[in-house]
Design a protein around this motif. Sequence first.
Motif, short mmCIF file in Angstrom:
data_model
loop_
_atom_site.label_atom_id
_atom_site.label_comp_id
_atom_site.label_asym_id
_atom_site.label_seq_id
_atom_site.Cartn_x
_atom_site.Cartn_y
_atom_site.Cartn_z
N ALA A 95 31.78 7.83 -61.00
CA ALA A 95 32.85 6.89 -60.64
C ALA A 95 32.45 6.00 -59.48
O ALA A 95 32.67 4.78 -59.51
N LEU A 96 31.83 6.59 -58.46
CA LEU A 96 31.42 5.78 -57.31
C LEU A 96 30.30 4.82 -57.68
O LEU A 96 30.26 3.68 -57.21
N ASP A 97 29.39 5.26 -58.54
CA ASP A 97 28.25 4.41 -58.88
C ASP A 97 28.68 3.15 -59.63
O ASP A 97 28.01 2.11 -59.52
N VAL A 98 29.77 3.21 -60.38
CA VAL A 98 30.29 2.01 -61.04
C VAL A 98 30.56 0.92 -60.01
O VAL A 98 30.16 -0.25 -60.17
N PHE A 99 31.21 1.29 -58.90
CA PHE A 99 31.55 0.31 -57.88
C PHE A 99 30.33 -0.09 -57.06
O PHE A 99 30.21 -1.24 -56.63
N ALA A 100 29.43 0.87 -56.84
CA ALA A 100 28.21 0.54 -56.10
C ALA A 100 27.38 -0.48 -56.87
O ALA A 100 26.89 -1.48 -56.29
N ARG A 101 27.22 -0.28 -58.16
CA ARG A 101 26.42 -1.21 -58.95
C ARG A 101 27.10 -2.56 -59.09
O ARG A 101 26.43 -3.61 -59.12
N ALA A 102 28.42 -2.58 -59.16
CA ALA A 102 29.14 -3.85 -59.21
C ALA A 102 28.93 -4.65 -57.92
O ALA A 102 28.99 -5.89 -57.93
N ALA A 103 28.66 -3.93 -56.82
CA ALA A 103 28.41 -4.58 -55.53
C ALA A 103 26.93 -4.93 -55.34
O ALA A 103 26.55 -5.42 -54.29
N GLY A 104 26.10 -4.64 -56.34
CA GLY A 104 24.70 -4.99 -56.27
C GLY A 104 23.81 -3.92 -55.68
O GLY A 104 22.66 -4.18 -55.32
N THR A 105 24.32 -2.70 -55.59
CA THR A 105 23.53 -1.60 -55.04
C THR A 105 23.72 -0.39 -55.94
O THR A 105 23.98 -0.53 -57.13
N ARG A 106 23.58 0.82 -55.43
CA ARG A 106 23.72 2.02 -56.25
C ARG A 106 24.00 3.20 -55.35
O ARG A 106 23.84 3.13 -54.13
N VAL A 107 24.44 4.31 -55.94
CA VAL A 107 24.55 5.57 -55.20
C VAL A 107 23.14 6.07 -54.94
O VAL A 107 22.33 6.20 -55.86
N SER A 108 22.83 6.34 -53.66
CA SER A 108 21.47 6.68 -53.26
C SER A 108 21.27 8.15 -52.94
O SER A 108 20.14 8.62 -52.84
N TYR A 109 22.37 8.89 -52.75
CA TYR A 109 22.27 10.32 -52.42
C TYR A 109 23.63 10.97 -52.60
O TYR A 109 24.63 10.28 -52.87
N VAL A 110 23.68 12.28 -52.44
CA VAL A 110 24.94 13.03 -52.60
C VAL A 110 25.09 13.99 -51.42
O VAL A 110 24.12 14.62 -50.98
N LYS A 111 26.33 14.08 -50.91
CA LYS A 111 26.65 15.03 -49.85
C LYS A 111 28.00 15.67 -50.16
O LYS A 111 29.00 14.97 -50.31
N PRO A 112 28.07 16.99 -50.26
CA PRO A 112 29.37 17.64 -50.41
C PRO A 112 30.23 17.47 -49.15
O PRO A 112 29.71 17.25 -48.06
N HIS A 113 31.52 17.61 -49.35
CA HIS A 113 32.48 17.44 -48.25
C HIS A 113 33.22 18.74 -47.96
O HIS A 113 33.49 19.54 -48.85
N GLY A 114 33.55 18.93 -46.69
CA GLY A 114 34.50 19.95 -46.27
C GLY A 114 34.22 21.35 -46.75
O GLY A 114 33.15 21.92 -46.53
N ALA A 115 35.22 21.93 -47.43
CA ALA A 115 35.11 23.32 -47.87
C ALA A 115 33.95 23.52 -48.84
O ALA A 115 33.29 24.56 -48.83
N LEU A 116 33.69 22.52 -49.66
CA LEU A 116 32.58 22.63 -50.61
C LEU A 116 31.24 22.62 -49.88
O LEU A 116 30.33 23.38 -50.23
N TYR A 117 31.13 21.79 -48.86
CA TYR A 117 29.89 21.75 -48.05
C TYR A 117 29.62 23.13 -47.46
O TYR A 117 28.50 23.66 -47.57
N ASN A 118 30.62 23.71 -46.83
CA ASN A 118 30.45 25.01 -46.17
C ASN A 118 30.26 26.14 -47.17
O ASN A 118 29.47 27.07 -46.93
N ARG A 119 30.95 26.08 -48.29
CA ARG A 119 30.80 27.13 -49.32
C ARG A 119 29.38 27.12 -49.89
O ARG A 119 28.78 28.18 -50.12
N ALA A 120 28.84 25.91 -50.10
CA ALA A 120 27.52 25.79 -50.70
C ALA A 120 26.40 26.16 -49.74
O ALA A 120 25.24 26.27 -50.15
N VAL A 121 26.73 26.38 -48.47
CA VAL A 121 25.71 26.86 -47.52
C VAL A 121 25.30 28.28 -47.88
O VAL A 121 24.11 28.63 -47.84
#
Length: 256
Positions: A95-121
């Motif tokens: 979903a994010l990459d659709v808007f990134a590419r429309a702006a002439g760029t792209r999704v370059s990396y991924v980072k989990p947020h919040g509880a998911l970030y800490n759980r995945a540790v």
Amino acid sequence: MDGIIDLNADLGEGFGRWQLTDDEALLASVTSANVACGFHAGDPATMRRVCERAAEHGVRIGAQVSYRDLAGFGRRAMDVPADELTAEIAYQIGALDVFARAAGTRVSYVKPHGALYNRAVRDREQAAAVVAGIRLAGATLGPLPVLGLPGSELHAAAEEAGLPTVREAFADRGYRPDGTLVPRSEPGAVLTDADQVIKRSVGLARDGEVTAADGRALRMRARSLCVHGDTPDAARLARRVREELTAAGVEVRAFA
């Protein structure tokens, strides 16, 4: 240390008329933007706007993926089946990459947020599900770097899957002696004193060292430094951090 650090912040953390982060001001200081993808914050219009502004500033766009938890801002513990989580991670990135590419760029990396970030540790299964989602999205985007805590299960799973990993440190979060973050429910989890945050930022970038909550020094080699976008006066703090890093001889440059 090599004297190079990326400066990242969480952006697009609003919903509808409610805006939490000062995206425009933050984009003037950071080199990478972790953009909320609609599951903990963000909506299509906000995602599009942030991608357009990031492209204008030459800031790299990262998908900040989360548990589906708008009410809890993605900071509540959740138990999501692995296959469901994999699909939701891929969905958010796409979903994010659709808007990134429309702006002439792209999704370059991924980072989990919040509880998911800490759980995945520490949680191997959840970490593997996140990585599977990143790989699923990568079928069209290519191998996406995974931004996360050094020594985490998330990075272990990413490395096993052949994905690049990027070691992250936090300018404004407390650390436990084992190198994990102090939970937000405990005192000292978030640092609000600007001078302390700046001193820590320079120490991390130049010396590869951070002081844990118990006072001991931790070695912390990182390629990216996070300043949270939802902390008080975050935009001014990010600007000061970047200025002081530059004054200390550290080159602030995106990793992606």
